[in-house]
Enzyme design. Structure first.
Site, PDB file in Angstrom:
ATOM      1  N   PHE A 590      -2.660   2.635 -10.369  1.00  0.00           N
ATOM      2  CA  PHE A 590      -1.796   3.761 -10.032  1.00  0.00           C
ATOM      3  C   PHE A 590      -2.187   4.327  -8.662  1.00  0.00           C
ATOM      4  O   PHE A 590      -1.491   5.172  -8.125  1.00  0.00           O
ATOM      5  CB  PHE A 590      -1.929   4.873 -11.069  1.00  0.00           C
ATOM      6  CG  PHE A 590      -1.493   4.490 -12.461  1.00  0.00           C
ATOM      7  CD1 PHE A 590      -0.241   4.850 -12.940  1.00  0.00           C
ATOM      8  CD2 PHE A 590      -2.329   3.773 -13.301  1.00  0.00           C
ATOM      9  CE1 PHE A 590       0.167   4.513 -14.221  1.00  0.00           C
ATOM     10  CE2 PHE A 590      -1.934   3.427 -14.575  1.00  0.00           C
ATOM     11  CZ  PHE A 590      -0.682   3.795 -15.049  1.00  0.00           C
ATOM     12  N   HIS A 591      -3.338   3.874  -8.148  1.00  0.00           N
ATOM     13  CA  HIS A 591      -3.923   4.445  -6.932  1.00  0.00           C
ATOM     14  C   HIS A 591      -4.162   3.319  -5.938  1.00  0.00           C
ATOM     15  O   HIS A 591      -5.191   2.634  -5.995  1.00  0.00           O
ATOM     16  CB  HIS A 591      -5.253   5.144  -7.238  1.00  0.00           C
ATOM     17  CG  HIS A 591      -5.181   6.124  -8.360  1.00  0.00           C
ATOM     18  ND1 HIS A 591      -6.290   6.500  -9.113  1.00  0.00           N
ATOM     19  CD2 HIS A 591      -4.135   6.818  -8.875  1.00  0.00           C
ATOM     20  CE1 HIS A 591      -5.912   7.377 -10.035  1.00  0.00           C
ATOM     21  NE2 HIS A 591      -4.615   7.585  -9.905  1.00  0.00           N
ATOM     22  N   ILE A 592      -3.231   3.135  -5.018  1.00  0.00           N
ATOM     23  CA  ILE A 592      -3.304   2.018  -4.077  1.00  0.00           C
ATOM     24  C   ILE A 592      -3.717   2.574  -2.719  1.00  0.00           C
ATOM     25  O   ILE A 592      -3.010   3.396  -2.137  1.00  0.00           O
ATOM     26  CB  ILE A 592      -1.953   1.289  -4.017  1.00  0.00           C
ATOM     27  CG1 ILE A 592      -1.525   0.876  -5.438  1.00  0.00           C
ATOM     28  CG2 ILE A 592      -2.041   0.059  -3.124  1.00  0.00           C
ATOM     29  CD1 ILE A 592      -0.106   0.340  -5.523  1.00  0.00           C
TER      30      ILE A 592
END
Length: 657
Positions: A590-592
């Site tokens: 969810f955290h790129i």
């Protein structure tokens, strides 16, 4: 996409192997097959969401060979068409791909498992409820809560070729782009924002997974690394990830600020950056008062307290949050407007100061003349060319697409596309005696940092989230249809603990021959060890909380029943034997982050501390790509604060000319 009869037959037989129809049972109706639900047709259509011609061709080639007699012969020693074999042999063939020593075979299995499984649990049937929902006791989407809500933002949807001019073109409208647009517009700059997705707001959000993914997420929720070892859940709509994220609002930890300052960006430890963090948290109404603990999170809290481990309330960017049934669906847009996304905050500020928004339009390249950015070439979803002439370009379209855009634009700095960090996350699940209804309640109300510093600044966070069927199904191991459905039937009694890893070693983004991003990523030995410790800790929490069955997201089924079958030690041993390599367990991001990081020289970064590209004047990056390394916490506040600080610096520079 239109399939040939041979490809259609192969796809239907694969779908039917994963999820065959079961007969009417004594206690009620049997399970529908994936074919009954309409998965093959929907999957063929979903191929159009993948922009990569080569990957679509590879999938079709796989279907071409799948039903050949040679395929069955070399994988199961049966010289028959796959579609003609019995269910047990077809399952054997699928598992041979799942457990293969070849990454590409594991990748193909994971891609099929996720795509077919996602559609199986979320497709509405004939405009009504999915027949699987009754089997898992899921009530379905809640429907639109504010049908008469007006859309306060004015947007341009190109219906013909379009030429625009402005001072600053901002590419992307999420956490980075939204803030940059607001700050620059307030400073008196004429701002145009380009957004690849469409504009949706309260009156559009009904909580349905299918429309939510198709409208709001990159590649309709099917985006992933090239080998499908990590799935990406990234927003693609006006407001970007801030529309679909879970409201978690951590400030950049002091230890991370010090680490980032030490690699050439001294302002991270300055009062200046603290003021930007303060400004962002104030504008987003970050608070700890609107985070009632749900039944699913009571499990986490109970286990943590019994173990004597850290637990704390989650800071959240909400105002007037339901904290109940409605909140559990807000991964598909907040239906009551409580989530303070950029569409509720920064983009409104930008519009009030004259900013214009062009949606459904993807930037193809930044024009660079005489070493300076001079404009943007883009194309709308309708195929219309859009050309923007400007003095400055701010790129903020997420770490995957920002890297790809910079590469398409001819930049060659060695750090563009490198250092891709993902905070890989997956769920360790527990099944309880009591009903939990994990799709309800505050998205994320509490968390634990007990294992945050396993090795220096590296470790894991424990968080949970509301489980809609797709999110619940995503990490579920598939060994046989009956085993998989047995776990699904216990959905209402399931609670999952997310193990979120701060990854030290990164991956990479490149572009294919058509300019589309291709990402590669593998866990290092160091990161695998921390993830393993996190899974072990999550099982401890679930066991302490009273779980009757605990299982991991590995492709091979790893589980134990506390006090009855196995133990924490046997469970860990099973996970080790199942493996921690790509395709051996389900991971998601969810955290790129990373791919165009800040730094003090071209030798260690893609941009200078103000976000300006080393190779092109007036070209700035202001999104999660800027992170020098993984943030270790949900990154939204850090992205916004970096954009706030660097947009202010840019505004001062532009106004001094």
């Amino acid at each position: 996409m239109q399939l040939t009869p041979r490809q259609q037959n192969a796809l239907e037989s694969i779908c039917d192997t994963f999820f065959p129809r079961t007969e009417i049972l004594s206690h009620g109706e049997g399970w529908p097959s994936a074919v009954d639900v309409g998965v093959p047709e929907a999957l063929a259509k979903a191929l159009d969401f993948n922009p990569r011609t080569r990957e679509r061709a590879q999938f079709l080639n796989l279907l071409d060979v799948w039903d050949s007699k040679l395929h069955a012969f070399f994988t199961a020693w049966h010289y028959e068409h796959f579609s003609s074999l019995g269910g047990d042999v077809r399952e054997q063939i699928l598992l041979s791909w799942a457990d293969s020593s070849l990454r590409k075979r594991r990748a193909a299995f994971q891609a099929l498992r996720k795509a077919i499984g996602f559609l199986y649990v979320m497709l509405p049937r004939d405009g009504g409820a999915n027949s699987v929902w009754q089997k898992i006791k899921y009530p379905g989407p809640l429907g639109v809560k504010r049908p008469g809500a007006v859309r306060p933002l004015n947007v341009i949807v190109p219906d013909r070729e379009l030429s625009l001019s402005c001072d600053v073109c901002v590419i992307g409208s999420g956490a980075g782009g939204g803030v940059a647009a607001a700050v620059l517009a307030e400073a008196g700059k004429d701002v145009v924002v380009l957004e690849a997705g469409n504009y949706y707001d309260d009156g559009d959000f009904d909580g349905a997974e299918l429309t939510g993914f198709q409208r709001l997420y990159s590649e309709a929720g099917f985006a992933a690394t090239h080998d499908h070892s990590v799935g990406f859940l990234a927003g693609e709509c006006l407001g970007g990830g801030t529309v679909v994220n879970y409201c978690t609002s951590f400030r950049t930890p002091d230890g991370i600020r010090a680490e980032w300052a030490s690699v050439g960006v001294p302002w991270f430890t300055s009062a200046e950056y603290t003021r930007s963090l303060d400004a962002v948290c104030e504008r987003l109404h970050v608070n700890r008062e609107e985070n009632r603990v749900s039944a699913r999170e009571q499990v986490l809290e109970r286990g943590l307290k019994l173990l004597g481990w850290h637990v704390d309330a989650m800071p959240r960017n909400v105002k007037g949050c339901d904290q109940g049934k409605v909140c559990g669906y807000c991964g598909y847009g907040c239906a009551i407007g409580a989530k303070q996304s950029t569409t509720k905050t920064w983009l409104r500020d930008a519009q009030a100061h004259g900013a214009r928004f062009v949606v459904a339009t993807r930037a193809e390249r930044v024009r660079i003349d005489a070493g300076a950015a001079t404009g943007v070439d883009a194309v709308s979803k309708g195929g219309h060319r859009v050309r923007v002439k400007c003095q400055t370009v701010v790129v903020a379209c997420g770490a995957i697409h920002t890297a790809a855009l910079l590469l398409r634009s001819g930049l060659s700095n060695a750090h563009i596309g490198r250092h891709l960090h993902l905070h890989p996350v997956s769920n360790v699940c527990g099944i309880f005696k009591e009903e939990i209804r994990p799709w309800e309640g505050t998205m994320q109300a509490i968390y634990s940092d007990e294992f945050r510093n396993l090795t220096g600044n590296y470790g894991v966070k424990f968080e949970t989230t509301a489980l809609q069927p797709v999110i619940a199904m995503a990490p579920l191991p598939w060994r046989t249809p009956s085993q998989f459905r047995g776990l699904m039937e216990k959905f209402a009694n399931t609670s999952a603990i997310g193990v979120l890893l701060r990854d030290r070693h990164g991956g990479r983004v490149k572009i294919d021959s058509e300019g589309n991003p291709i990402s590669s990523y593998s866990l290092s030995k160091f990161d695998r060890a921390n993830l393993r410790t996190g899974f072990h800790g999550a099982a401890q929490i679930l066991e302490a909380a009273g779980a009757k069955l605990i299982y991991s997201p590995h492709a091979k089924y790893c589980s134990y029943e506390p006090g009855r079958r196995g133990s924490l030690e046997t469970f860990t041993g099973e996970m080790d034997r199942a493996g921690w390599d790509n395709g051996q367990l389900a991971l998601f991001s969810f955290h790129i982050m990373g791919t165009a990081r800040l730094g003090d020289s071209p030798g260690n970064s893609a941009t200078n501390p103000d976000g300006e590209a080393w190779e092109a004047r007036n070209l700035y990056v202001m999104d999660g790509s800027s992170f020098p390394s993984a943030s270790g916490v949900n990154p939204m506040i850090s992205i916004e604060a970096i954009a706030h600080r660097n947009a202010k610096a840019l505004a001062a520079k532009l106004n001094s000319r």
